[in-house]
Design an enzyme around this catalytic site. Structure first.
Site, short mmCIF file in Angstrom:
data_model
loop_
_atom_site.label_atom_id
_atom_site.label_comp_id
_atom_site.label_asym_id
_atom_site.label_seq_id
_atom_site.Cartn_x
_atom_site.Cartn_y
_atom_site.Cartn_z
N GLU A 195 37.89 64.37 44.30
CA GLU A 195 39.23 64.32 44.93
C GLU A 195 39.15 64.93 46.32
O GLU A 195 39.84 65.89 46.63
CB GLU A 195 40.26 65.06 44.05
CG GLU A 195 40.31 64.53 42.63
CD GLU A 195 41.41 65.16 41.77
OE1 GLU A 195 42.29 65.84 42.32
OE2 GLU A 195 41.38 64.96 40.55
N GLU A 255 41.23 69.99 34.45
CA GLU A 255 41.84 71.29 34.80
C GLU A 255 42.16 72.18 33.59
O GLU A 255 43.25 72.72 33.48
CB GLU A 255 43.09 71.05 35.65
CG GLU A 255 42.78 70.30 36.93
CD GLU A 255 44.01 69.87 37.73
OE1 GLU A 255 45.12 70.28 37.37
OE2 GLU A 255 43.85 69.12 38.71
O1 G3I Z 1 56.80 57.90 40.03
C1 G3I Z 1 57.85 58.88 40.23
C2 G3I Z 1 59.04 58.24 40.83
O2 G3I Z 1 59.57 57.32 39.89
C3 G3I Z 1 60.07 59.33 41.17
O3 G3I Z 1 61.16 58.76 41.84
C4 G3I Z 1 59.44 60.39 42.08
C5 G3I Z 1 60.39 61.55 42.36
O4 G3I Z 1 59.70 62.70 42.82
O5 G3I Z 1 58.31 60.91 41.43
C6 G3I Z 1 57.32 59.95 41.16
O6 G3I Z 1 56.25 60.55 40.51
C7 G3I Z 1 55.45 61.38 41.30
C8 G3I Z 1 54.03 60.83 41.25
O7 G3I Z 1 53.16 61.72 41.92
C9 G3I Z 1 53.91 59.45 41.90
O8 G3I Z 1 54.26 59.53 43.26
C10 G3I Z 1 55.49 62.78 40.71
O9 G3I Z 1 56.79 63.34 40.87
C11 G3I Z 1 54.47 63.67 41.41
O10 G3I Z 1 54.40 64.92 40.74
C12 G3I Z 1 53.12 62.99 41.31
O11 G3I Z 1 52.20 63.80 42.00
C13 G3I Z 1 50.84 63.56 41.71
C14 G3I Z 1 50.24 64.80 41.06
O12 G3I Z 1 48.85 64.62 40.87
C15 G3I Z 1 50.82 65.06 39.69
O13 G3I Z 1 50.42 64.09 38.79
C16 G3I Z 1 50.12 63.24 43.00
O14 G3I Z 1 50.59 61.98 43.50
C17 G3I Z 1 48.62 63.15 42.76
O15 G3I Z 1 47.95 63.04 43.99
C18 G3I Z 1 48.16 64.43 42.09
O16 G3I Z 1 46.78 64.28 41.78
C19 G3I Z 1 46.17 65.44 41.19
C20 G3I Z 1 45.07 64.95 40.27
O17 G3I Z 1 45.58 64.02 39.34
C21 G3I Z 1 44.40 66.11 39.57
N1 G3I Z 1 43.93 67.09 40.52
C22 G3I Z 1 44.89 67.56 41.48
C23 G3I Z 1 45.51 66.39 42.22
C24 G3I Z 1 46.44 66.85 43.25
O18 G3I Z 1 47.52 67.54 42.66
#
Ligand code: G3I
Length: 373
Positions: free
Chosen positions: A263, A158
């Site tokens: 994805e 990205e």
């Molecule tokens: O692991 C922590 C946990 O400890 C905490 O309690 C909780 C509170 O909100 O957050 C948890 O982390 C979250 C993580 O996912 C695991 O569930 C993050 O807040 C959350 O922002 C994160 O979201 C991920 C996002 O990327 C950001 O990295 C999504 O699951 C994931 O599906 C998404 O994937 C992205 C690809 O990597 C790149 N392209 C877009 C795609 C969708 O956004």
């Protein structure tokens, strides 16, 4: 005896032609074995054994896996001098045990990375050389650990805006315009046998598509390895258009790289705003009208989703010589990221398996697009 033999023959023929035993569903990776790898992004519950039913779906249907989160900088490298490989190791072991093609996601991204990664001990933004040193250390440490085990890497994720310019990120600010070039250079040094990809969303948008083709050609002109471009596939019921998707596939083929659909999920919920990308920083408040199927997806919508999957897979199958892999972003609807983006707490239905782990009409529609063997 004669009757017994012909009954047995009939059963064998059924198994042969259906690719499955009676009562059993067809298998995605087998149906598309001649077209592309079929994959899913996995969270830690799937590989740790906590979500055994999801793991069973993955083992049966997919031959390639991507970590949904556990290889992102914030998880695998939470502090400047500390790496935490526990969850990533579990994912790689799961993939190896099941002889899957394992994707590393992702090395250089502006999200899910601690602010401190870009700063020195006095909280000042790092200069170019120091930041390049950090990038190299990260790439060498992470790729080095999984050398020969992880088969391909989303090296940069990205980095482009929808207009086709470089996004204004900390990577750009600290390193400068060539941060993508440097990332690919280090990645190839770290594991010369690994496939290397650039990954992004909304690549069907003409300006972004053109910028990606330029980026690929530029990397190649510099003698760097890039094997493929991942089009994320966070798609909707009316985007991308057939024409734009085809144009993107053709543009990548002309630039000399394979396409990966990395994805894939199709959003059936009403749009929360005009935005149609996948930038996790976009957020919208929950309102009832944005969550119309909280108690289940009506048959009519199931059918529309199935038709849309069939339409898109029709294009992918037609272009199978240019596409290496199709990876869904998740395994089943209950745990999709779209339940919480861009609105937290919705009930979303973007995948092929429902909240009870059952294949949906969209699953059958996808299977039907597989050419006869
Ligand atoms: O692991 C922590 C946990 O400890 C905490 O309690 C909780 C509170 O909100 O957050 C948890 O982390 C979250 C993580 O996912 C695991 O569930 C993050 O807040 C959350 O922002 C994160 O979201 C991920 C996002 O990327 C950001 O990295 C999504 O699951 C994931 O599906 C998404 O994937 C992205 C690809 O990597 C790149 N392209 C877009 C795609 C969708 O956004």
């Amino acid at each position: 005896m004669k009757m017994r033999i012909s009954a047995l023959t009939a059963l064998c023929l059924t198994v042969l032609f259906c690719g499955c035993a009676k009562g059993d569903e067809p298998v995605l990776k087998d149906a598309f074995a001649k077209q592309f790898l079929m994959g899913a992004a996995l969270n830690d519950d799937v590989v740790s054994g906590k979500d055994a039913q999801a793991a069973a779906i993955v083992e049966k249907h997919f031959n390639t896996i991507t970590p949904e989160n556990v290889m992102k900088w914030a998880v695998i490298h939470p502090e400047t001098n500390r790496y935490d490989f526990a969850a990533a190791d579990r994912l790689v072991e799961f993939g190896q045990k099941n002889k899957m093609f394992i994707i590393g996601h992702t090395l250089v991204w502006q999200n899910q990375i601690p602010d401190g990664a870009f700063k020195d001990d006095s909280n000042n933004l790092l200069g170019r050389d120091a930041m390049l040193g950090r990038m190299k250390d990260h790439i060498f440490t992470v790729m080095g650990r999984y050398k020969g085990k992880v088969n391909g890497w989303d090296v940069v994720n990205e980095a482009l805006s929808d207009e086709g310019t470089l996004r204004k990120t900390k990577w750009l600010e600290t390193v400068g315009d060539d941060f993508i070039v440097k990332a690919f250079e280090y990645a190839h040094e770290a594991d010369p046998n690994a496939e290397l990809y650039y990954n992004d969303f909304s690549l069907d948008k003409p300006a972004k598509c053109e910028a990606t083709a330029r980026l690929v050609k530029d990397l190649k002109a510099k003698g760097l390895r890039i094997d493929g471009v991942g089009i994320q596939g966070h798609w909707g019921m009316n985007y991308p258009s057939r024409e734009d998707l085809q144009a993107f596939i053709d543009a990548m083929a002309a630039a000399g790289v394979k396409v990966m659909v990395t994805e894939l999920d199709i959003d059936v919920l009403p749009s929360a705003n005009q935005y149609r990308g996948a930038d996790i920083n976009v957020k919208v408040e929950l309102q009832k009208e944005l969550n119309p199927y909280a108690n289940g997806l009506p048959d009519e919508m199931q059918k529309k989703l199935a038709d849309r999957y069939a339409e898109l897979f029709g294009i992918l199958v037609k272009n199978a010589d240019k596409i290496d892999r199709v990876t869904f972003w998740g395994v089943y609807d209950k745990t999709t990221w779209l339940n919480n983006w861009p609105v937290r707490g919705r009930t979303s239905y973007p995948l092929l398996f429902d909240r009870d782990y059952k294949p949906k009409p969209a699953f059958d529609a996808v299977i039907k697009t597989a050419p006869a063997k």
